[in-house]
Scaffold this active site. Structure first.
Site, short mmCIF file in Angstrom:
data_model
loop_
_atom_site.label_atom_id
_atom_site.label_comp_id
_atom_site.label_asym_id
_atom_site.label_seq_id
_atom_site.Cartn_x
_atom_site.Cartn_y
_atom_site.Cartn_z
N ASP A 1 -0.42 -13.75 -2.33
CA ASP A 1 -1.52 -14.68 -2.55
C ASP A 1 -0.91 -16.07 -2.60
O ASP A 1 0.32 -16.23 -2.67
CB ASP A 1 -2.22 -14.36 -3.87
CG ASP A 1 -3.53 -15.12 -4.08
OD1 ASP A 1 -3.98 -15.81 -3.15
OD2 ASP A 1 -4.10 -15.01 -5.18
N SER A 2 -1.75 -17.08 -2.59
CA SER A 2 -1.25 -18.44 -2.76
C SER A 2 -0.64 -18.60 -4.15
O SER A 2 0.38 -19.27 -4.32
CB SER A 2 -2.40 -19.44 -2.58
OG SER A 2 -3.47 -19.14 -3.45
N GLY B 1 -7.05 -23.54 0.12
CA GLY B 1 -8.40 -23.75 0.66
C GLY B 1 -8.56 -24.94 1.57
O GLY B 1 -9.16 -24.84 2.64
N CYS C 1 -5.90 -12.49 -1.23
CA CYS C 1 -6.36 -13.87 -1.11
C CYS C 1 -7.43 -13.91 -0.04
O CYS C 1 -7.19 -13.50 1.10
CB CYS C 1 -5.18 -14.78 -0.71
SG CYS C 1 -5.63 -16.49 -0.37
N ASN C 2 -8.61 -14.37 -0.41
CA ASN C 2 -9.69 -14.41 0.56
C ASN C 2 -9.42 -15.41 1.68
O ASN C 2 -9.69 -15.15 2.86
CB ASN C 2 -11.01 -14.77 -0.13
CG ASN C 2 -11.48 -13.68 -1.07
OD1 ASN C 2 -11.10 -13.67 -2.23
ND2 ASN C 2 -12.28 -12.75 -0.59
N THR C 3 -8.86 -16.57 1.33
CA THR C 3 -8.58 -17.58 2.35
C THR C 3 -7.56 -17.06 3.37
O THR C 3 -7.71 -17.23 4.57
CB THR C 3 -8.08 -18.87 1.70
OG1 THR C 3 -9.11 -19.39 0.84
CG2 THR C 3 -7.74 -19.92 2.74
N THR D 1 -10.09 -14.58 -5.16
CA THR D 1 -9.48 -13.71 -6.16
C THR D 1 -9.18 -14.45 -7.46
O THR D 1 -9.18 -13.85 -8.54
CB THR D 1 -8.19 -13.07 -5.62
OG1 THR D 1 -7.32 -14.09 -5.12
CG2 THR D 1 -8.51 -12.10 -4.50
N HIS D 2 -8.95 -15.76 -7.39
CA HIS D 2 -8.74 -16.53 -8.63
C HIS D 2 -9.97 -16.46 -9.54
O HIS D 2 -9.83 -16.49 -10.77
CB HIS D 2 -8.42 -17.99 -8.30
CG HIS D 2 -7.01 -18.25 -7.91
ND1 HIS D 2 -6.52 -17.94 -6.66
CD2 HIS D 2 -5.96 -18.80 -8.59
CE1 HIS D 2 -5.24 -18.30 -6.58
NE2 HIS D 2 -4.89 -18.82 -7.75
#
Length: 256
Positions: free
Chosen positions: A7-8, A40, A70-72, A178-179
Site C-alpha cells: 500500500d502507499s 491519490g 490500496c484502491n488507488t 483502505t485508509h
C-alpha cells in the site's frame, strides 16, 4: 504460509489485521512507501511505478500471495503488477465493496480518494454491480493523508467535509480507500445523523483477506506468525500512527 501486502502507507493495516485473525500462524510482509504519500493526486504512471517498487520489494521475500491493499494502486497499477508477477505470485487487488452495498438497492454513497472518484474503473464497477441502487460518489480530499499521519484534527475536518456532501437518507457507505477503514466508526458517527437508521458501512478487508488465503496455495502449510515491515524496500517498523488504530494494535507486537 507467507502473505505480502502493499500500500502507499498504513491503509494495509485493515487487511493485515484480518489476515492475522484468520490465520495467526501466517507470516505477513507489509510493504509500503509512506514518504511518497499521498498517492491519490499522483498520475497513473507515478502510482504504477511506486506500486511496482513496493511489490517488487515484497516479492523478493518469497510470499505465497501479494495483496494490493490500496484502491488507488488497484485502479492504476493492478494490470501491470499482474503482468510482471503472475503466475508465479498471485496478485489480489482491492475492489470497493460496491456489489454488496448495492445488493439491496436503496441509497449508497461511495467515499473514495479524488483519484478514484469518477474514474473509469469505479464507474465501471457502478455500472456492473450497482443494480437499482441510487449511488453517489463522494470524493474525500485529504482524508487518507490525515489518517496516515494520525492527524486527529485533519481527520475530523476531512470526515466532516465528506459527510456534508453525502446525501441524506443514505442506507450504505462504501469505504473506497483502505485508509478509511481505520476510522470507520468516526465516519459512521459523522454520517449517521442524516442517514437511514439501518446504515451499514462496507469495507474491503474481509473479502480481500479471504481471497488472499484462497489463492496462497496449500492451506495446511503453516508459518510462524512473524511480521516484516518494509518502507521503500528497506526494513522498518510500524510507524507511530499505526498504534492509533485498533488494526495497528493487533499487529504492533508481531515484528519479527
Amino acid at each position: 504460509m507467507k502473505i505480502a501486502l502493499m500500500d502507499s502507507g498504513i491503509g494495509l493495516l485493515a487487511a493485515a489485521a484480518t489476515l492475522r485473525k484468520l490465520r495467526p500462524d501466517a507470516d505477513l510482509v507489509l510493504s509500503s512507501d509512506p514518504a511518497s504519500m499521498p498517492w491519490g493526486p499522483r498520475t497513473p504512471e507515478e502510482v504504477t511505478e511506486l506500486a511496482l517498487g513496493c511489490s517488487r520489494a515484497a516479492a523478493a521475500l518469497g510470499p505465497d500471495a501479494l495483496v494490493v491493499a490500496c484502491n488507488t494502486a488497484s485502479v492504476h497499477a493492478l494490470d501491470t503488477l499482474r503482468a510482471e508477477l503472475e503466475p508465479g505470485l498471485p496478485v489480489i487487488g482491492t475492489v470497493p465493496a460496491i456489489k454488496p452495498a448495492a445488493a439491496l438497492g436503496g441509497r449508497v454513497a461511495i467515499w473514495a480518494t479524488p483519484a478514484t472518484t469518477g474514474s473509469s474503473y469505479q464507474r465501471g464497477l457502478i455500472r456492473d454491480f450497482g443494480g437499482t441502487a441510487d449511488i453517489t460518489e463522494v470524493a474525500c480530499p485529504g482524508l487518507a493523508d490525515a489518517v496516515e499521519h494520525g492527524d486527529d484534527e485533519a481527520i475530523t475536518a476531512a470526515i466532516a467535509d465528506a459527510a456534508a456532501r453525502t446525501p441524506a437518507g443514505i442506507d450504505a457507505v462504501v469505504l473506497g480507500c483502505t485508509h478509511y477503514e481505520l476510522v470507520e466508526e468516526r465516519i459512521r458517527a459523522a454520517v449517521a445523523p442524516t442517514a437511514s437508521p439501518a446504515l451499514v458501512l462496507h469495507g474491503s478487508a474481509d473479502a480481500v483477506a479471504a481471497q488472499a488465503l484462497r489463492r496462497a496455495g496449500d492451506p495446511t502449510r503453516t508459518g510462524t506468525g512473524t511480521l516484516t515491515v518494509l518502507h521503500a524496500g528497506v526494513p522498518a517498523t510500524l510507524p507511530p500512527a499505526a498504534a492509533l488504530y485498533p488494526q495497528g494494535g493487533i499487529l504492533a507486537t508481531l515484528i519479527g
